[in-house]
Design a protein around this motif. Structure first.
Motif, PDB file in Angstrom:
ATOM      1  N   LEU A  20     -29.500  13.767  -5.878  1.00  0.00           N
ATOM      2  CA  LEU A  20     -30.473  12.742  -5.511  1.00  0.00           C
ATOM      3  C   LEU A  20     -31.319  13.288  -4.372  1.00  0.00           C
ATOM      4  CD1 LEU A  20     -28.078   9.667  -5.549  1.00  0.00           C
ATOM      5  CD2 LEU A  20     -29.740  10.336  -7.317  1.00  0.00           C
ATOM      6  N   GLY A  21     -32.303  12.529  -3.938  1.00  0.00           N
ATOM      7  CA  GLY A  21     -33.176  12.972  -2.852  1.00  0.00           C
ATOM      8  C   GLY A  21     -32.598  12.695  -1.479  1.00  0.00           C
ATOM      9  N   ARG A  22     -33.121  13.423  -0.510  1.00  0.00           N
ATOM     10  CA  ARG A  22     -32.760  13.225   0.895  1.00  0.00           C
ATOM     11  C   ARG A  22     -33.990  13.496   1.737  1.00  0.00           C
ATOM     12  NH1 ARG A  22     -31.461  14.470   5.767  1.00  0.00           N
ATOM     13  NH2 ARG A  22     -29.460  14.622   6.753  1.00  0.00           N
ATOM     14  N   THR A  23     -34.391  12.515   2.533  1.00  0.00           N
ATOM     15  CA  THR A  23     -35.570  12.648   3.380  1.00  0.00           C
ATOM     16  C   THR A  23     -35.193  13.322   4.701  1.00  0.00           C
ATOM     17  OG1 THR A  23     -36.557  10.695   2.371  1.00  0.00           O
ATOM     18  CG2 THR A  23     -37.441  11.372   4.510  1.00  0.00           C
ATOM     19  N   ILE A  24     -35.994  14.308   5.089  1.00  0.00           N
ATOM     20  CA  ILE A  24     -35.770  15.044   6.333  1.00  0.00           C
ATOM     21  C   ILE A  24     -36.402  14.248   7.475  1.00  0.00           C
ATOM     22  CG2 ILE A  24     -36.140  17.225   7.545  1.00  0.00           C
ATOM     23  CD1 ILE A  24     -34.317  17.323   4.967  1.00  0.00           C
ATOM     24  N   THR A  25     -35.581  13.927   8.477  1.00  0.00           N
ATOM     25  CA  THR A  25     -36.016  13.025   9.542  1.00  0.00           C
ATOM     26  C   THR A  25     -36.198  13.742  10.874  1.00  0.00           C
ATOM     27  OG1 THR A  25     -33.773  12.477  10.269  1.00  0.00           O
ATOM     28  CG2 THR A  25     -34.695  11.168   8.439  1.00  0.00           C
ATOM     29  N   GLU A  26     -36.807  13.022  11.791  1.00  0.00           N
ATOM     30  CA  GLU A  26     -36.933  13.467  13.185  1.00  0.00           C
ATOM     31  C   GLU A  26     -35.550  13.762  13.761  1.00  0.00           C
ATOM     32  OE1 GLU A  26     -38.599  13.730  17.226  1.00  0.00           O
ATOM     33  OE2 GLU A  26     -39.627  13.647  15.303  1.00  0.00           O
ATOM     34  N   ALA A  27     -34.602  12.900  13.510  1.00  0.00           N
ATOM     35  CA  ALA A  27     -33.242  13.089  14.033  1.00  0.00           C
ATOM     36  C   ALA A  27     -32.622  14.391  13.514  1.00  0.00           C
ATOM     37  CB  ALA A  27     -32.363  11.893  13.679  1.00  0.00           C
ATOM     38  N   ASP A  28     -32.831  14.697  12.220  1.00  0.00           N
ATOM     39  CA  ASP A  28     -32.306  15.947  11.654  1.00  0.00           C
ATOM     40  C   ASP A  28     -32.819  17.150  12.441  1.00  0.00           C
ATOM     41  OD1 ASP A  28     -30.998  14.689   9.445  1.00  0.00           O
ATOM     42  OD2 ASP A  28     -32.872  14.742   8.279  1.00  0.00           O
ATOM     43  N   VAL A  29     -34.120  17.181  12.667  1.00  0.00           N
ATOM     44  CA  VAL A  29     -34.763  18.335  13.309  1.00  0.00           C
ATOM     45  C   VAL A  29     -34.352  18.448  14.774  1.00  0.00           C
ATOM     46  CG1 VAL A  29     -36.989  19.332  13.975  1.00  0.00           C
ATOM     47  CG2 VAL A  29     -36.669  18.396  11.671  1.00  0.00           C
ATOM     48  N   ALA A  67     -28.689  24.265   5.204  1.00  0.00           N
ATOM     49  CA  ALA A  67     -27.464  23.501   5.453  1.00  0.00           C
ATOM     50  C   ALA A  67     -27.467  22.174   4.694  1.00  0.00           C
ATOM     51  CB  ALA A  67     -27.295  23.261   6.951  1.00  0.00           C
ATOM     52  N   ILE A  68     -28.571  21.460   4.743  1.00  0.00           N
ATOM     53  CA  ILE A  68     -28.640  20.176   4.041  1.00  0.00           C
ATOM     54  C   ILE A  68     -28.562  20.381   2.539  1.00  0.00           C
ATOM     55  CG2 ILE A  68     -30.157  18.224   3.504  1.00  0.00           C
ATOM     56  CD1 ILE A  68     -31.042  18.269   6.451  1.00  0.00           C
ATOM     57  N   ALA A  69     -29.310  21.343   2.009  1.00  0.00           N
ATOM     58  CA  ALA A  69     -29.327  21.576   0.560  1.00  0.00           C
ATOM     59  C   ALA A  69     -27.951  21.952   0.027  1.00  0.00           C
ATOM     60  CB  ALA A  69     -30.347  22.653   0.208  1.00  0.00           C
ATOM     61  N   VAL A  70     -27.269  22.865   0.712  1.00  0.00           N
ATOM     62  CA  VAL A  70     -25.931  23.265   0.260  1.00  0.00           C
ATOM     63  C   VAL A  70     -24.983  22.074   0.369  1.00  0.00           C
ATOM     64  CG1 VAL A  70     -23.966  24.762   0.780  1.00  0.00           C
ATOM     65  CG2 VAL A  70     -26.266  25.716   0.679  1.00  0.00           C
ATOM     66  N   GLY A  71     -25.087  21.311   1.442  1.00  0.00           N
ATOM     67  CA  GLY A  71     -24.266  20.115   1.584  1.00  0.00           C
ATOM     68  C   GLY A  71     -24.519  19.101   0.484  1.00  0.00           C
ATOM     69  N   MET A  72     -25.756  19.000   0.036  1.00  0.00           N
ATOM     70  CA  MET A  72     -26.089  18.051  -1.038  1.00  0.00           C
ATOM     71  C   MET A  72     -25.410  18.421  -2.355  1.00  0.00           C
ATOM     72  SD  MET A  72     -30.116  17.412  -0.153  1.00  0.00           S
ATOM     73  CE  MET A  72     -30.503  16.406  -1.592  1.00  0.00           C
ATOM     74  N   LEU A  97     -41.400  17.076   8.373  1.00  0.00           N
ATOM     75  CA  LEU A  97     -40.676  15.854   8.666  1.00  0.00           C
ATOM     76  C   LEU A  97     -41.211  14.755   7.753  1.00  0.00           C
ATOM     77  CD1 LEU A  97     -40.329  17.634  11.291  1.00  0.00           C
ATOM     78  CD2 LEU A  97     -39.987  15.474  12.459  1.00  0.00           C
ATOM     79  N   GLY A  98     -40.325  14.017   7.139  1.00  0.00           N
ATOM     80  CA  GLY A  98     -40.709  12.971   6.194  1.00  0.00           C
ATOM     81  C   GLY A  98     -40.685  13.418   4.744  1.00  0.00           C
ATOM     82  N   ASP A  99     -40.607  14.722   4.489  1.00  0.00           N
ATOM     83  CA  ASP A  99     -40.484  15.204   3.106  1.00  0.00           C
ATOM     84  C   ASP A  99     -39.106  14.837   2.559  1.00  0.00           C
ATOM     85  OD1 ASP A  99     -43.002  16.337   3.087  1.00  0.00           O
ATOM     86  OD2 ASP A  99     -42.299  18.416   3.097  1.00  0.00           O
ATOM     87  N   THR A 100     -39.058  14.599   1.266  1.00  0.00           N
ATOM     88  CA  THR A 100     -37.796  14.323   0.580  1.00  0.00           C
ATOM     89  C   THR A 100     -37.471  15.499  -0.319  1.00  0.00           C
ATOM     90  OG1 THR A 100     -38.146  11.934   0.641  1.00  0.00           O
ATOM     91  CG2 THR A 100     -36.601  12.763  -1.019  1.00  0.00           C
ATOM     92  N   ILE A 101     -36.280  16.063  -0.131  1.00  0.00           N
ATOM     93  CA  ILE A 101     -35.883  17.219  -0.931  1.00  0.00           C
ATOM     94  C   ILE A 101     -34.848  16.819  -1.983  1.00  0.00           C
ATOM     95  CG2 ILE A 101     -36.448  18.904   0.853  1.00  0.00           C
ATOM     96  CD1 ILE A 101     -33.414  19.121   1.446  1.00  0.00           C
ATOM     97  N   ARG A 102     -34.852  17.561  -3.074  1.00  0.00           N
ATOM     98  CA  ARG A 102     -33.862  17.443  -4.143  1.00  0.00           C
ATOM     99  C   ARG A 102     -33.384  18.853  -4.461  1.00  0.00           C
ATOM    100  NH1 ARG A 102     -37.063  13.286  -4.676  1.00  0.00           N
ATOM    101  NH2 ARG A 102     -36.232  11.285  -5.362  1.00  0.00           N
ATOM    102  N   SER A 127     -32.026  25.767  -6.069  1.00  0.00           N
ATOM    103  CA  SER A 127     -33.475  25.599  -5.935  1.00  0.00           C
ATOM    104  C   SER A 127     -33.739  24.240  -5.303  1.00  0.00           C
ATOM    105  CB  SER A 127     -34.161  25.655  -7.302  1.00  0.00           C
ATOM    106  OG  SER A 127     -33.891  26.879  -7.937  1.00  0.00           O
ATOM    107  N   VAL A 128     -34.511  24.239  -4.228  1.00  0.00           N
ATOM    108  CA  VAL A 128     -34.813  23.017  -3.500  1.00  0.00           C
ATOM    109  C   VAL A 128     -36.289  22.695  -3.697  1.00  0.00           C
ATOM    110  CG1 VAL A 128     -34.762  21.875  -1.250  1.00  0.00           C
ATOM    111  CG2 VAL A 128     -33.050  23.638  -1.805  1.00  0.00           C
ATOM    112  N   THR A 129     -36.573  21.461  -4.099  1.00  0.00           N
ATOM    113  CA  THR A 129     -37.954  21.026  -4.284  1.00  0.00           C
ATOM    114  C   THR A 129     -38.254  19.845  -3.360  1.00  0.00           C
ATOM    115  OG1 THR A 129     -37.300  19.596  -6.128  1.00  0.00           O
ATOM    116  CG2 THR A 129     -38.111  21.795  -6.690  1.00  0.00           C
TER     117      THR A 129
END
Length: 152
Positions: A20-29, A67-72, A97-102, A127-129
């Protein structure tokens, strides 16, 4: 999350998993910057990114996206497999920031381990999009996996 025993013999080249998707946030960065000490303006200074670097906005750390992609992709615990490393890591496009990755993970290699007969190697292309369907990151995740009956 559940425990799923998958032995080397259970993997087939061409298998595909999607997340599923995950949005990259200010807190993540900000958290990642604090953990790594990477406070470069590319990640922390919106004004610099837009007006001096022409980036269009702050971008997430490449290591954060890995890290996020592998965790997903880590939905189940497989006690028969262990991460062996990563090859061919490429940051293809920036993630803002604000992009959603899958993530798409495809088994691209299944082979005997070169030195240990009780193990096999499974290579998975990750592959991350982003939300526009553009590829932003690509890597190969390498696993060592127990062969069935080898540890009995």
């Amino acid at each position: 999350m559940q425990v799923v025993d998958r032995y080397f013999e259970d993997f087939t080249a061409g298998e595909v998993r999607h997340t599923l998707g995950r949005t990259i946030t200010e807190a993540d960065v900000v958290l990642h910057a604090g953990q790594t000490g990477d406070f470069f303006p590319h990640h922390m200074d919106e004004h610099w990114c837009v007006h001096e670097a022409g980036l269009g906005g702050r971008i997430a750390h490449g290591t954060l996206i890995i890290a996020i992609a592998v965790g997903m992709t880590a939905g189940d615990v497989n006690p028969q497999a262990m991460s062996y490393g990563y090859d061919r890591i490429r940051f293809i496009k920036p993630v803002f920031l604000g992009d959603t990755i899958r993530v798409k993970a495809e088994v691209v290699g299944v082979a005997d381990h070169p030195r240990r007969a009780e193990l096999g190697r499974v290579d998975e292309r990750v592959s991350v999009t982003n939300q526009h369907g553009e590829t932003v990151l690509s890597l190969v995740h390498l696993y060592v996996v127990n062969k069935r009956g080898a540890h009995e």
